[in-house]
Design a protein around this motif. Sequence first.
Motif, PDB file in Angstrom:
ATOM      1  N   ASP A 144      -2.026   5.732   2.097  1.00  0.00           N
ATOM      2  CA  ASP A 144      -3.080   4.640   1.969  1.00  0.00           C
ATOM      3  C   ASP A 144      -2.925   4.728   3.688  1.00  0.00           C
ATOM      4  OD1 ASP A 144      -4.466   5.150  -0.173  1.00  0.00           O
ATOM      5  OD2 ASP A 144      -3.662   2.778  -0.932  1.00  0.00           O
ATOM      6  N   ARG A 200       1.414   8.416  10.608  1.00  0.00           N
ATOM      7  CA  ARG A 200       0.418   7.016  11.236  1.00  0.00           C
ATOM      8  C   ARG A 200      -0.130   7.247  11.931  1.00  0.00           C
ATOM      9  NH1 ARG A 200       0.941   0.851  10.126  1.00  0.00           N
ATOM     10  NH2 ARG A 200       2.664   1.462  11.393  1.00  0.00           N
ATOM     11  N   ARG A 250       0.866  -1.012   0.443  1.00  0.00           N
ATOM     12  CA  ARG A 250       0.033   0.031   0.016  1.00  0.00           C
ATOM     13  C   ARG A 250       0.765   1.491   0.271  1.00  0.00           C
ATOM     14  NH1 ARG A 250      -4.908  -0.259   3.865  1.00  0.00           N
ATOM     15  NH2 ARG A 250      -5.277   1.268   2.581  1.00  0.00           N
ATOM     16  N   ARG A 286     -12.075  11.042   2.442  1.00  0.00           N
ATOM     17  CA  ARG A 286     -10.523  10.024   1.944  1.00  0.00           C
ATOM     18  C   ARG A 286     -10.115  11.416   1.921  1.00  0.00           C
ATOM     19  NH1 ARG A 286      -8.119   6.551  -0.754  1.00  0.00           N
ATOM     20  NH2 ARG A 286      -6.672   7.581  -3.043  1.00  0.00           N
ATOM     21  N   ALA A 317     -11.538   5.039   8.372  1.00  0.00           N
ATOM     22  CA  ALA A 317     -12.260   4.044   9.662  1.00  0.00           C
ATOM     23  C   ALA A 317     -12.897   4.567  10.348  1.00  0.00           C
ATOM     24  CB  ALA A 317     -10.688   2.681   9.861  1.00  0.00           C
ATOM     25  N   THR A 374      -3.592   7.294   6.118  1.00  0.00           N
ATOM     26  CA  THR A 374      -4.818   7.892   6.337  1.00  0.00           C
ATOM     27  C   THR A 374      -6.168   6.853   6.367  1.00  0.00           C
ATOM     28  OG1 THR A 374      -5.235   7.188   3.490  1.00  0.00           O
ATOM     29  CG2 THR A 374      -4.663   9.933   4.538  1.00  0.00           C
ATOM     30  N   GLN A 375      -5.499   5.521   6.267  1.00  0.00           N
ATOM     31  CA  GLN A 375      -6.516   4.682   6.984  1.00  0.00           C
ATOM     32  C   GLN A 375      -7.273   4.631   8.398  1.00  0.00           C
ATOM     33  OE1 GLN A 375      -4.290   0.805   7.706  1.00  0.00           O
ATOM     34  NE2 GLN A 375      -6.414  -0.676   7.039  1.00  0.00           N
TER      35      GLN A 375
END
Length: 560
Positions: free
Chosen positions: A393, A446, A389, A406, A401, A396-397
């Motif tokens: 991605d 993250r 990925r 987005r 969630a 931002t996952q």
Amino acid sequence: MTTLLDVRHLTVALPAGADRAHALRDVSFTLDAGELLCMVGESGSGKSMTAGALLGLLPEGVTVAGGALRWQNDTDLLTLPRAELRRWRGSRIGMIFQEPMTALNPLRTIGDQIAEVFRTHTRLGRAPIRARTLDLLDAVQIPDPAQTLRRYPHELSGGQRQRAMIAMALALEPQLLIADEPTTALDVTTQAQILHLIRDLQRRNGTAVLFITHDFGVVAEIADRIAVMRQGELVELGAASDVLNRPRHVYTQTLIDAVPPLPSHESTQAAPAARAATPAVEDKPAILNVHAVSKTYRSRVRRAVRTAALRDVSFALARGSTLGIVGESGSGKSTLARTLMGLLAPDAGSIDYDGDDLAQRAKSSAQRAHRLGVQMVFQDPYGSLNPRRTVGDIVTQGPIAQGVSREAAYARARELFALVGLAPDALARFPHEFSGGQRQRVGLARALALDPKVLVADEPVSALDVSVQAQVLRLLAQLKADLGLSMLFITHDLRVAAQLCDHIAVMKDGEIVEYGAARDVFVAPRHAYTRALLDAVPGRAWNPPKRDAETEPALVLATG
């Protein structure tokens, strides 16, 4: 002293398409019998390529383009036939690899693997080989050598596996021993034992040692001379005391500047005003209260076997502060981190996060808020990122969630990349397209994407080069100041803990055996275990010299 190895103008070419033309360019140095030469530098500097060239073990597509490797001013190792060079490996040149678990065959016993050296290079029978193998295991101070002969690599500790590797390397009493980062993954006390063992064997047997490392504490502990590598070139070469205390090349100085100093009585007495101006951590309200937490693991195979990973652990993490959790492997640090993250349920005790007791598992809303408010930065910046990925991605996952659109999640990701020092347009790249330090910055982005109040950082800089490590530590300190973060910093590197942490908790066998302000713990430790950890820090007597800002060192290239 007698010159054992004379490396002359060694040049090693990289295959087409590499980031540079040469892995090594015009490298020259000598190594005397009985001398310990430390070769230092960051990843990609050419340290391991030098070892590979000496052993004739260069990667596919990498070739020697020039130079000579003269052994006792007689034989050029580069001209030896392949079969002859294989006979030299082990008999005249021994090698200790960085990771013993991958270098050792997991399907064969330790005794069989050491015995193979004798079966390959000598005509000794079974009984003499067994006797020599037992002598070697005894020489490297492995307890109960007869029992260890029958064990497999996974049945030994990390330090014991490294000792077994040293025994294999010394089996045929080589004149030159190459040690490639042999202590990087070891705890501080085990590291001290291995360094002492190598130094003792080297002095006792008159063996020359080429010791490859990026740890300047290790260098200060054992080196006779130091060779500094940068992007395939040897930029400085000299006696250890000269290079460590009076470096000539700006790159050497940069590396030394990045080494975190250890607090001392002198530094404590020198800065009373600074300490008085700093508000006491105890005066701040706690965001995380851990009280009497215990956790016991039960064997799935033998139910009666139990391991107490946490024993009655209690501490408070103040808002905006950093608490360092230090200790060796098996002390309970990682179990504590997993428990705080809600990945493990404690057997007893309470974890109070921002007013909610997380031990009451029925309170799902509190558990959900905890998981959003407490985020983790992992040790391995590559293994913790999904290689399939893009980093956009990955970052931002979590917000997506949680219901964030987005577009909004990517807008926040671009802000975070700028905050951690990455280009916002790098969101479309994959993890393998970043360096180790950059991947760790992605991991930080993250963790910050969910706007946590607490960061749990589990050995986040242990896999990084010293200069990259310094950058990440500065970034963590800046993020803590800018965002008001509280941080639980888990490490076995006491120099790193001294630089970043306000308070220190020392763990041993699942218990906190000492807790206090970082400076107090380092300058006046109360527990015998804490004193043992500090005594084992490599190069403890050496602290990096402070560079005069008005006088930049000249660029001085090493010669022959």
